[in-house]
Design a protein around this motif. Sequence first.
Motif, PDB file in Angstrom:
ATOM      1  N   LEU A 148       0.887  -1.367   0.150  1.00  0.00           N
ATOM      2  CA  LEU A 148      -0.063   0.061  -0.027  1.00  0.00           C
ATOM      3  C   LEU A 148       0.745   1.343  -0.093  1.00  0.00           C
ATOM      4  O   LEU A 148       1.901   1.249   0.803  1.00  0.00           O
ATOM      5  N   SER A 149       0.410   2.317  -0.630  1.00  0.00           N
ATOM      6  CA  SER A 149       1.049   3.701  -0.757  1.00  0.00           C
ATOM      7  C   SER A 149      -0.162   4.723  -0.836  1.00  0.00           C
ATOM      8  O   SER A 149      -0.885   4.180  -1.060  1.00  0.00           O
ATOM      9  N   CYS A 150       0.574   5.786  -0.476  1.00  0.00           N
ATOM     10  CA  CYS A 150      -0.212   6.965  -0.357  1.00  0.00           C
ATOM     11  C   CYS A 150       0.060   8.256  -1.320  1.00  0.00           C
ATOM     12  O   CYS A 150       1.063   8.197  -1.535  1.00  0.00           O
ATOM     13  N   VAL A 151      -1.094   9.010  -1.453  1.00  0.00           N
ATOM     14  CA  VAL A 151      -0.694  10.432  -1.867  1.00  0.00           C
ATOM     15  C   VAL A 151      -1.657  11.150  -1.188  1.00  0.00           C
ATOM     16  O   VAL A 151      -2.816  11.133  -0.757  1.00  0.00           O
ATOM     17  N   ILE A 152      -0.935  12.431  -0.596  1.00  0.00           N
ATOM     18  CA  ILE A 152      -1.739  13.291   0.313  1.00  0.00           C
ATOM     19  C   ILE A 152      -1.680  14.696  -0.554  1.00  0.00           C
ATOM     20  O   ILE A 152      -0.799  14.890  -1.157  1.00  0.00           O
ATOM     21  N   ARG A 153      -2.892  15.341  -0.646  1.00  0.00           N
ATOM     22  CA  ARG A 153      -3.133  16.574  -1.252  1.00  0.00           C
ATOM     23  C   ARG A 153      -4.186  17.440  -0.742  1.00  0.00           C
ATOM     24  O   ARG A 153      -5.022  16.893   0.087  1.00  0.00           O
ATOM     25  N   TRP A 154      -4.297  18.682  -1.112  1.00  0.00           N
ATOM     26  CA  TRP A 154      -5.184  19.389  -0.824  1.00  0.00           C
ATOM     27  C   TRP A 154      -6.206  19.412  -1.784  1.00  0.00           C
ATOM     28  O   TRP A 154      -6.063  19.652  -3.064  1.00  0.00           O
ATOM     29  N   PRO A 155      -7.742  19.153  -1.501  1.00  0.00           N
ATOM     30  CA  PRO A 155      -8.681  19.166  -2.602  1.00  0.00           C
ATOM     31  C   PRO A 155      -8.974  20.159  -3.298  1.00  0.00           C
ATOM     32  O   PRO A 155      -8.531  21.494  -2.549  1.00  0.00           O
ATOM     33  N   ARG A 156      -9.134  20.089  -4.398  1.00  0.00           N
ATOM     34  CA  ARG A 156      -9.267  21.411  -5.384  1.00  0.00           C
ATOM     35  C   ARG A 156     -10.838  21.818  -5.014  1.00  0.00           C
ATOM     36  O   ARG A 156     -11.828  21.092  -5.341  1.00  0.00           O
ATOM     37  N   LEU A 157     -11.004  23.218  -4.430  1.00  0.00           N
ATOM     38  CA  LEU A 157     -12.269  23.593  -4.195  1.00  0.00           C
ATOM     39  C   LEU A 157     -12.349  24.939  -4.586  1.00  0.00           C
ATOM     40  O   LEU A 157     -11.286  25.536  -5.086  1.00  0.00           O
ATOM     41  N   LYS A 158     -13.394  25.512  -4.735  1.00  0.00           N
ATOM     42  CA  LYS A 158     -13.613  26.940  -5.155  1.00  0.00           C
ATOM     43  C   LYS A 158     -13.165  27.621  -4.103  1.00  0.00           C
ATOM     44  O   LYS A 158     -13.113  27.313  -3.054  1.00  0.00           O
ATOM     45  N   GLU A 159     -12.798  28.811  -4.492  1.00  0.00           N
ATOM     46  CA  GLU A 159     -12.245  29.744  -3.260  1.00  0.00           C
ATOM     47  C   GLU A 159     -12.980  29.922  -2.183  1.00  0.00           C
ATOM     48  O   GLU A 159     -12.754  30.279  -1.144  1.00  0.00           O
ATOM     49  N   THR A 160     -14.514  30.373  -2.441  1.00  0.00           N
ATOM     50  CA  THR A 160     -15.409  30.522  -1.484  1.00  0.00           C
ATOM     51  C   THR A 160     -15.515  29.076  -0.865  1.00  0.00           C
ATOM     52  O   THR A 160     -16.195  29.278   0.560  1.00  0.00           O
ATOM     53  N   GLU A 161     -15.301  28.021  -1.066  1.00  0.00           N
ATOM     54  CA  GLU A 161     -15.509  26.784  -0.486  1.00  0.00           C
ATOM     55  C   GLU A 161     -14.246  26.162   0.307  1.00  0.00           C
ATOM     56  O   GLU A 161     -14.127  25.238   0.718  1.00  0.00           O
ATOM     57  N   LYS A 162     -13.136  27.143   0.333  1.00  0.00           N
ATOM     58  CA  LYS A 162     -11.846  26.680   0.632  1.00  0.00           C
ATOM     59  C   LYS A 162     -11.777  26.219   2.201  1.00  0.00           C
ATOM     60  O   LYS A 162     -12.300  26.699   2.892  1.00  0.00           O
ATOM     61  N   GLU A 163     -11.080  25.018   2.359  1.00  0.00           N
ATOM     62  CA  GLU A 163     -11.207  24.573   3.739  1.00  0.00           C
ATOM     63  C   GLU A 163      -9.711  24.272   3.979  1.00  0.00           C
ATOM     64  O   GLU A 163      -8.837  23.711   3.220  1.00  0.00           O
ATOM     65  N   GLU A 164      -9.595  24.184   5.450  1.00  0.00           N
ATOM     66  CA  GLU A 164      -7.741  23.782   5.451  1.00  0.00           C
ATOM     67  C   GLU A 164      -7.969  22.230   5.785  1.00  0.00           C
ATOM     68  O   GLU A 164      -7.846  21.908   7.094  1.00  0.00           O
ATOM     69  N   ALA A 165      -8.194  21.601   4.963  1.00  0.00           N
ATOM     70  CA  ALA A 165      -8.397  19.781   5.234  1.00  0.00           C
ATOM     71  C   ALA A 165      -7.438  19.327   4.124  1.00  0.00           C
ATOM     72  O   ALA A 165      -7.288  19.854   2.872  1.00  0.00           O
ATOM     73  N   LEU A 166      -6.571  18.433   4.333  1.00  0.00           N
ATOM     74  CA  LEU A 166      -5.974  17.465   3.339  1.00  0.00           C
ATOM     75  C   LEU A 166      -6.672  16.322   3.413  1.00  0.00           C
ATOM     76  O   LEU A 166      -7.514  15.738   4.108  1.00  0.00           O
ATOM     77  N   LYS A 167      -6.613  15.607   2.101  1.00  0.00           N
ATOM     78  CA  LYS A 167      -7.154  14.515   1.818  1.00  0.00           C
ATOM     79  C   LYS A 167      -6.112  13.492   1.342  1.00  0.00           C
ATOM     80  O   LYS A 167      -5.189  13.650   0.566  1.00  0.00           O
ATOM     81  N   MET A 168      -5.983  12.267   2.147  1.00  0.00           N
ATOM     82  CA  MET A 168      -5.174  11.201   1.588  1.00  0.00           C
ATOM     83  C   MET A 168      -5.619  10.045   1.015  1.00  0.00           C
ATOM     84  O   MET A 168      -6.709   9.661   1.291  1.00  0.00           O
ATOM     85  N   HIS A 169      -5.093   9.707  -0.081  1.00  0.00           N
ATOM     86  CA  HIS A 169      -5.667   8.551  -0.759  1.00  0.00           C
ATOM     87  C   HIS A 169      -4.680   7.326  -0.659  1.00  0.00           C
ATOM     88  O   HIS A 169      -3.375   7.377  -0.694  1.00  0.00           O
ATOM     89  N   VAL A 170      -5.128   6.219  -0.235  1.00  0.00           N
ATOM     90  CA  VAL A 170      -4.355   5.031  -0.054  1.00  0.00           C
ATOM     91  C   VAL A 170      -4.723   3.881  -0.834  1.00  0.00           C
ATOM     92  O   VAL A 170      -6.059   3.499  -0.957  1.00  0.00           O
ATOM     93  N   PHE A 171      -3.879   3.432  -1.851  1.00  0.00           N
ATOM     94  CA  PHE A 171      -4.321   2.078  -2.484  1.00  0.00           C
ATOM     95  C   PHE A 171      -3.049   1.525  -3.142  1.00  0.00           C
ATOM     96  O   PHE A 171      -1.625   1.979  -2.791  1.00  0.00           O
TER      97      PHE A 171
END
Length: 171
Positions: A148-171
């Motif tokens: 298993l490996s991961c990629v961590i990123r900031w989700p692409r959101l509209k500027e008005t929906e911007k949140e300080e969250a990271l999303k990690m994908h594991v596969f």
Amino acid sequence: QKLAGYIRLMCTEPGGWCVIGARGEAAAANAMRSLAWASEIGKSPIDFKVRWEEELNDERSLRFFCEIRETWTEWKQRWTMVDTPEKPLVVTPHTDVTKLSTAVVVRHRKFAGAAIKMKAQHDTVLSTAAKALATIPSTGREEVGKELSCVIRWPRLKETEKEEALKMHVF
């Protein structure tokens, strides 16, 4: 962001591997944020694995093994083939490392991948996620955990929906 630049540089060099050591909550959280930035600033995601490293005096630290395997386009095509549930696993300050690790393994078995969401500015949350990733080889079948490996990123959101969250994908 200096660490992110270093990660990108090391991963694009011949041989393409970068190893980051992290001892302690703040160091693990900074490594996770730097991996997200390193993926953001380039045209390709940083693919990584996390493992426990035994040290002197029965202490342990985390090691992040990073590389660039593909472009964002190739990664997105691979991720869209993963049939994950709509809601990602959410990491909170109270999340148990072993339970999160088990949840990731179960989602991987059922759906061939798992998505994890966490607050970018919360060191405890990022550290818990990193520890859970390092625990996967001992939680699930060892051969699956090693692959298993991961990629961590900031989700692409509209500027008005911007949140300080990271999303990690594991596969």
